[in-house]
Each structure stands twice: as structure tokens, then as C-alpha cells.
Design a protein around this motif. Structure first.
Motif, short mmCIF file in Angstrom:
data_model
loop_
_atom_site.label_atom_id
_atom_site.label_comp_id
_atom_site.label_asym_id
_atom_site.label_seq_id
_atom_site.Cartn_x
_atom_site.Cartn_y
_atom_site.Cartn_z
N LEU A 189 -0.46 9.78 57.25
CA LEU A 189 0.89 9.65 57.79
C LEU A 189 1.36 8.20 57.74
N ARG A 190 0.49 7.27 58.10
CA ARG A 190 0.85 5.87 58.08
C ARG A 190 1.24 5.42 56.67
N LYS A 191 0.47 5.85 55.67
CA LYS A 191 0.75 5.46 54.28
C LYS A 191 2.10 6.00 53.81
N ILE A 192 2.37 7.28 54.09
CA ILE A 192 3.64 7.83 53.59
C ILE A 192 4.83 7.23 54.33
N LEU A 193 4.66 6.93 55.62
CA LEU A 193 5.77 6.31 56.36
C LEU A 193 6.03 4.88 55.90
N GLU A 194 4.97 4.15 55.62
CA GLU A 194 5.15 2.77 55.13
C GLU A 194 5.86 2.78 53.77
N THR A 195 5.46 3.68 52.91
CA THR A 195 6.09 3.79 51.59
C THR A 195 7.54 4.22 51.71
N LYS A 196 7.79 5.22 52.53
CA LYS A 196 9.15 5.73 52.70
C LYS A 196 10.05 4.67 53.35
N ASN A 197 9.49 3.91 54.28
CA ASN A 197 10.26 2.88 54.98
C ASN A 197 10.82 1.85 53.99
N LYS A 198 10.08 1.56 52.94
CA LYS A 198 10.53 0.59 51.95
C LYS A 198 11.70 1.11 51.12
N SER A 199 11.79 2.43 50.97
CA SER A 199 12.81 3.00 50.09
C SER A 199 14.05 3.51 50.83
N ILE A 200 14.01 3.51 52.15
CA ILE A 200 15.14 4.05 52.92
C ILE A 200 16.29 3.05 52.97
N LYS A 201 17.48 3.57 52.76
CA LYS A 201 18.69 2.77 52.93
C LYS A 201 19.35 3.24 54.22
N ALA A 202 19.39 2.35 55.20
CA ALA A 202 19.95 2.72 56.50
C ALA A 202 20.83 1.60 57.03
N GLN A 203 21.84 1.99 57.80
CA GLN A 203 22.78 1.03 58.38
C GLN A 203 22.16 0.25 59.54
N ASN A 204 21.29 0.93 60.30
CA ASN A 204 20.71 0.31 61.50
C ASN A 204 19.33 0.89 61.78
N ASP A 205 18.66 0.37 62.81
CA ASP A 205 17.32 0.83 63.16
C ASP A 205 17.30 2.31 63.55
N TYR A 206 18.31 2.72 64.28
CA TYR A 206 18.39 4.11 64.72
C TYR A 206 18.37 5.06 63.52
N GLU A 207 19.20 4.77 62.54
CA GLU A 207 19.29 5.62 61.35
C GLU A 207 17.96 5.59 60.57
N ARG A 208 17.36 4.42 60.45
CA ARG A 208 16.08 4.27 59.74
C ARG A 208 15.00 5.12 60.42
#
Length: 160
Positions: A107-126
Motif C-alpha cells: 500500500l505504501r509503495k502504490i500510494l507513494e507512486t500515485k502521489n507523484k502523479s496526482i494533479k490536485a488543487q489542494n491537500d484535501y483534493e490530493r
């Protein structure tokens, strides 16, 4: 395509020897060969007797592969096994034997990878996008929040 019982047995034995199979997959294959219900049952019993077919072994292999290669959580694995008509007691037993640290690491690996590719306006959206993503992979909300705290920082309950 119509096959004789002995030809079907030879083919399905070869099919089972290449990878772990469950009874549901074998029955689907046998149905395509237009065998009677009695012939199908005799073939399945023979495969079980000769250890070509073992539901518990199939589930253990399926769980290990889906965690390691597909990065799925328990809920999604359980759902997919239920679709294959695997008994609930076998599913629960095999999922209970899982090493939680391996799931957490996945889970940690997929979230770290996904976090790099997410385009979000703010922390809440991310955070919302990351949570949705992890839940769709079959991880529990508690597990996701705990892991997100380690990756992003404080995941206040006010966000959810």
C-alpha cells in the motif's frame, strides 16, 4: 467442440499442470467441450484425487500473486475469489495467514507512486484522490489513513 471424456481429462490435466486452477475455471473449460454433468464431475473428482486441483493451494497462490504483482488489498482479493465460487472459510483462512507488513508495504509503495502523479488543487483534493485510489485497490480505510499519515503527514479527520 465436442470431446470424449478421456481427451477432456488429458487436456484439462495439462491445463491444471501449467498453473494453479480452481474448480470454477475447470468447469468453465469443460462446459465449452460439451461434456455431460456426470462426465464433468468424474473428471473433477479425478483431478482432485491426483492433486491437479486443490482450492486451498489455488487461493494461496492467487493471494500471493495479487498482493505481489497487482498490489491488491484483502477486500478486492476476497471479492475476486468469491466470484470464482471459492468457499468463504478457505478465503478467510488464507487471508488470515497474510503478513500484514507485506500488505502495508504494498500500500505504501502504490500510494507513494500515485502521489507523484496526482494533479490536485489542494491537500484535501490530493488526499481524497489517494484514498479513493487505495480503496479501489481493496485496502481498508483504517489501513489507508494510517499509511497516508506516514506519506503526506497529518490526515485530519476533518477532511473526511
Amino acid at each position: 467442440m465436442k470431446l470424449t471424456e478421456s481427451n477432456a481429462l488429458a487436456r484439462v490435466a495439462a491445463y491444471c499442470s501449467k498453473a494453479e486452477r480452481c474448480e470454477y475455471d475447470v468447469r468453465k473449460k469443460l462446459l465449452g467441450w460439451e461434456l455431460t454433468e456426470e462426465e464433468q464431475q468424474r473428471i473433477i473428482e479425478r483431478l482432485r484425487k491426483e492433486k491437479f486441483l486443490d482450492e486451498r493451494r489455488f487461493v494461496q497462490s492467487f493471494v500471493k500473486d495479487k498482493i505481489r504483482f497487482n498490489k491488491w488489498g484483502k477486500a478486492k482479493i476476497s471479492f475476486e475469489l468469491r466470484k470464482k465460487k471459492i468457499p468463504a472459510d478457505i478465503i478467510n483462512e488464507c487471508l488470515g495467514e497474510l503478513d500484514e507488513s507485506e500488505l502495508d508495504e504494498s500500500l505504501r509503495k502504490i500510494l507513494e507512486t500515485k502521489n507523484k502523479s496526482i494533479k490536485a488543487q489542494n491537500d484535501y483534493e490530493r488526499k481524497t484522490k489517494l484514498i479513493r485510489f487505495a480503496l479501489s485497490r481493496g485496502f481498508s480505510m483504517d489501513q489507508v489513513l494510517k499509511t497516508l499519515t506516514g506519506i503526506i503527514g497529518n490526515t485530519d479527520e476533518e477532511y473526511f
